[in-house]
Design an enzyme around this catalytic site. Structure first.
Site, PDB file in Angstrom:
ATOM      1  N   LYS A   1       0.820  -1.044   0.128  1.00 50.98           N
ATOM      2  CA  LYS A   1       0.660   0.056   0.009  1.00 50.98           C
ATOM      3  C   LYS A   1       0.754   0.835  -0.129  1.00 50.98           C
ATOM      4  O   LYS A   1       1.900   1.179   0.265  1.00 50.98           O
ATOM      5  CB  LYS A   1      -0.830   0.278   1.036  1.00 50.98           C
ATOM      6  CG  LYS A   1      -0.405  -0.093   2.700  1.00 50.98           C
ATOM      7  CD  LYS A   1      -1.330  -0.474   3.354  1.00 50.98           C
ATOM      8  CE  LYS A   1      -0.395  -0.193   5.115  1.00 50.98           C
ATOM      9  NZ  LYS A   1      -1.572   0.033   6.688  1.00 50.98           N
TER      10      LYS A   1
ATOM     11  N   TYR B   1      14.621  30.446   6.155  1.00 51.91           N
ATOM     12  CA  TYR B   1      13.738  30.897   7.220  1.00 51.91           C
ATOM     13  C   TYR B   1      14.227  31.579   8.553  1.00 51.91           C
ATOM     14  O   TYR B   1      14.275  29.992   9.210  1.00 51.91           O
ATOM     15  CB  TYR B   1      12.338  30.389   6.466  1.00 51.91           C
ATOM     16  CG  TYR B   1      12.054  30.768   5.749  1.00 51.91           C
ATOM     17  CD1 TYR B   1      11.828  32.377   4.664  1.00 51.91           C
ATOM     18  CD2 TYR B   1      11.957  29.855   4.321  1.00 51.91           C
ATOM     19  CE1 TYR B   1      11.378  31.889   3.111  1.00 51.91           C
ATOM     20  CE2 TYR B   1      11.851  29.974   3.408  1.00 51.91           C
ATOM     21  CZ  TYR B   1      11.468  31.141   2.667  1.00 51.91           C
ATOM     22  OH  TYR B   1      11.128  31.088   1.655  1.00 51.91           O
TER      23      TYR B   1
END
Length: 382
Positions: free
Chosen positions: A44, A272
């Site tokens: 999955k 940042y």
């Protein structure tokens, strides 16, 4: 043999998938299982980020007996790629239209409740079709499944529908990766209680499965007719105390290229928020990969990478498409050189567990995070 096309040589970042490692992991798992226990591979979430179609092709050739996915589209993708092996859907399906597609693509759904079984039975009767289905019992995960106390009634109800062929009965372990096995043993005993009661009533017991990767590695009495292995297939141990059970090899590496090099003056902030400030003249490298590619921003100022067989520190906040490294100790690095973010280089290795432990998450989440703008490159070592 390394199939690394010129297309990928131009990429700023990519994911290597070592299919020989997958083959070796399958063989190690098969050797560890009880003789008559089948191996179901959980692929999955695009095979935990490894590429579901190519992974399925490789592992089925290596001895995997069946596949498990979570959603209907995942199963359809495999069928349309020519995968013919049994495919079990772990998630719950309730839509009539989806049931029609399950029939069309010959997939095997999980049934969790009597109401769901009724919808399937009625729809299949209208289609004049039959399906192999897997019945899920909730023995303590408290997620999908009918409560184990009602297990006998659930099985008996399913048997009223001639369109539904019970392929297996299963449950899922909630704490198999814990050193404390109390809850796991309780779930095991509950599962056994239901199965014993069914046998006593004369029910023809289909295949049984209970163990995930951790359960498979920690206790052979959990193997039953089949085990559902996900994480271990990809070379990651589900818990540190299971490392000595079998030898597994991580199949995934993350690579990226240096896109710029510069030297910063003392006191200069990086990225940042200026969460890193240079305390001396610092040579940095900008690398073309970021959190939009799946590098957790929480790793900012915590992670290392490998360059030329040596560790280098990541500095400043990781940004959407880029991150920065302190390469002061690498005086002759050049733009376009390759950086290893996850993987092994020489004697050094950085694993998904390393990242997960640094930020308080699990390796499953790390592997599933790498986005599809990172090309998957198949590596086959002959």
């Amino acid at each position: 043999m390394n199939h690394f096309s010129t297309q990928y040589q131009q990429q700023r970042a990519w994911v290597n998938i070592n299919h020989q490692a997958l083959v070796d992991n399958v063989q190690a798992l098969k050797s560890f299982l009880n003789p008559h226990t089948q191996l179901m591979a959980v692929i999955k979430a695009d095979a935990y980020g490894h590429g579901a179609v190519k992974v399925a092709q490789t592992i089925l050739q290596s001895g995997v007996d069946s596949l498990a996915i979570a959603t209907l589209p995942e199963g359809i993708e495999l069928r349309e790629a020519g995968i013919l092996a049994p495919i079990m859907i772990l998630g719950a399906i309730n839509s009539i239209e989806q049931i029609k597609d399950i029939v069309k693509y010959n997939l095997e759904p999980t049934l969790c409740t009597p109401h769901q079984a009724f919808i399937f039975g009625e729809t299949l009767a209208q289609l004049n079709a039959t399906l192999s289905v897997h019945l899920k019992l909730d023995t303590g995960m408290s997620r999908l499944g009918t409560h184990w106390h009602n297990g006998i009634d659930f099985v008996n109800y399913i048997q009223q529908f001639p369109q539904l062929h019970i392929s297996s009965i299963y449950s899922h372990l909630a704490t198999a990766d814990d050193v404390d096995t109390t809850v796991m043993k309780l779930q095991h005993s509950r599962f056994e209680e239901v199965i014993s009661a069914l046998k006593a009533t004369g029910v023809d017991i289909p295949r049984l499965h209970l163990a995930n990767s951790a359960g498979t590695l920690c206790d052979r009495t959990l193997h039953y007719d089949m085990v559902r292995v996900g994480l271990a297939l990809y070379g990651i141990y589900p818990a540190p105390h299971l490392h000595d059970t079998i030898k597994l090899q991580p199949a995934l590496e993350v690579k990226a290229r240096i896109t710029q090099i510069k030297t910063l003056s003392p006191g200069t902030g990086v990225s940042y928020g200026h969460t890193f400030k240079c305390d001396q003249a610092t040579k940095i490298a900008v690398v073309g990969i970021g959190y939009a590619d799946g590098i957790p921003r929480l790793l900012s100022n915590k992670m290392k990478v490998i360059i030329r067989g040596k560790f280098a520190d990541q500095i400043g906040n990781i940004t959407m498409d880029q991150l920065m490294l302190n390469i002061t100790d690498f005086p002759d690095l050049e733009v376009e050189e390759t950086v290893t973010l996850l993987g092994k280089e020489g004697d050094l290795e950085i694993t998904a567990d390393d990242w997960a432990n640094s930020i308080g998450t699990i390796s499953w989440e790390i592997l599933c995070s790498f986005k599809h703008r990172l090309p998957r490159v198949v590596i086959e070592n002959s």
